[in-house]
Design a protein around this motif. Structure first.
Motif, PDB file in Angstrom:
ATOM      1  N   SER A 194     -37.115 -83.506   9.874  1.00 21.65           N
ATOM      2  CA  SER A 194     -38.145 -83.697  10.895  1.00 21.65           C
ATOM      3  C   SER A 194     -37.556 -84.470  12.064  1.00 21.65           C
ATOM      4  O   SER A 194     -36.671 -85.306  11.889  1.00 21.65           O
ATOM      5  N   GLY A 196     -34.831 -77.012   7.220  1.00 28.48           N
ATOM      6  CA  GLY A 196     -36.275 -77.014   7.048  1.00 28.48           C
ATOM      7  C   GLY A 196     -36.802 -78.334   6.524  1.00 28.48           C
ATOM      8  O   GLY A 196     -37.993 -78.642   6.665  1.00 28.48           O
ATOM      9  N   GLU A 251     -42.012 -83.772  14.368  1.00 33.16           N
ATOM     10  CA  GLU A 251     -42.111 -82.317  14.474  1.00 33.16           C
ATOM     11  C   GLU A 251     -41.075 -81.673  13.574  1.00 33.16           C
ATOM     12  O   GLU A 251     -40.039 -82.263  13.263  1.00 33.16           O
ATOM     13  N   GLN A 252     -41.345 -80.443  13.209  1.00 32.69           N
ATOM     14  CA  GLN A 252     -40.405 -79.692  12.404  1.00 32.69           C
ATOM     15  C   GLN A 252     -39.180 -79.324  13.243  1.00 32.69           C
ATOM     16  O   GLN A 252     -39.274 -79.097  14.443  1.00 32.69           O
TER      17      GLN A 252
END
Length: 278
Positions: free
Chosen positions: A154, A151, A164-165
């Motif tokens: 990136s 999490g 983006e994640q």
């Protein structure tokens, strides 16, 4: 009081010829939160792990030197062992009452008296306590504190420089793989090829994230290297030739080399970690 976490494990058991599904409830005991300070990212030196490695090495040295009647060396390693063993209570105060202080004292006394049998007996008793702790905590602790936190990662797009994640990129990859399969089955070769180009680009972007944890290129090569590249080349050839068998086999191969292999190493522990986190 140690906090408990109930986790449901669904196991597919081949109890009959057709295979029945049974649900079993497994209770796991979470380790004290104080242990987190001795693991990355809070602790770069991984002090807890190195303490455990030292204890294991010291127990081996004591066992071997005691068996050989090397009394001076036995005492030397017992003192080292005692220091690391007592350190456990300092690092994780909640486990202070679990330590075998009486048997540690007996171990030291036996060493001073040259009592080989006493040394072996005391070390065995201490080892039983170690094994009990490992049975209850080792697997869940490794899951919580030795599993990467994706999490926090990136992914930078090579197409437009945006970030983006990690989870969003993984979802895109899944969509692209399925879009290629659907378009190939329906003879929409243009869609399949454009999706393949995007898939390659996204996999390259994903590969750059390996450096977030790994300092050498081997992990990237293992999942996104020669085998995956060759499979994608065969996939492109199959799409252009209208060879659905080649395209399907190649797409499946790429999915195994890149997706399944990586998921086996990273996704299962990560998903379990997310389930166990308080």
């Amino acid at each position: 009081m140690v906090k408990k976490s109930a986790v449901w494990w669904m196991a597919i058991c081949l109890l009959t010829g057709i295979g029945d599904s049974v649900a079993a409830e497994k209770w796991l005991t979470l380790p004290p939160a104080s242990i987190a300070q001795w693991y990355k990212p809070q602790n770069e030196r991984q002090v807890w792990l190195h303490t455990m490695f030292s204890l294991r090495r010291e127990m081996q040295a004591i066992t071997e030197y005691a068996a050989a009647d090397e009394q001076a060396l036995t005492r030397k390693w017992i003192e080292r062992f005692a220091g690391h063993y007592l350190k456990i209570a300092e690092m994780v105060p909640e486990w202070k009452d679990e330590l075998e202080y009486q048997w540690l004292e007996r171990l030291q006394l036996a060493a001073g008296a040259g009592d080989r049998d006493g040394i072996e007996r005391a070390l065995r008793k201490i080892g039983q306590g170690c094994n009990a702790c490992h049975r209850e905590y080792r697997a869940v602790t490794a899951m919580l504190y030795r599993t990467p936190e994706f999490g926090n990662i990136s992914i930078k797009s090579s197409a437009d420089g945006s970030t983006e994640q990690f989870a969003d990129v993984m979802e895109q990859l899944s969509l692209l793989v399925n879009r290629i399969k659907i378009a190939t089955d329906d003879d929409r070769h243009g869609v399949a090829l454009s999706s393949l180009r995007e898939l390659r680009s996204r996999l390259d972007d994903l590969g750059e994230s390996c450096a977030s944890c790994h300092k050498d290129p081997a992990p990237r090569e293992r999942f996104l290297g020669t085998l995956t590249s060759a499979a994608l080349q065969d996939l492109e050839r199959g799409i252009k030739q209208g060879d659905k068998k080649l395209a399907g086999r190649s797409l499946g191969g790429a999915a195994v080399y890149a997706c399944a292999r990586c998921h086996a190493v990273h996704r299962a522990p990560y998903d379990m970690r997310e389930t166990l986190l308080p």
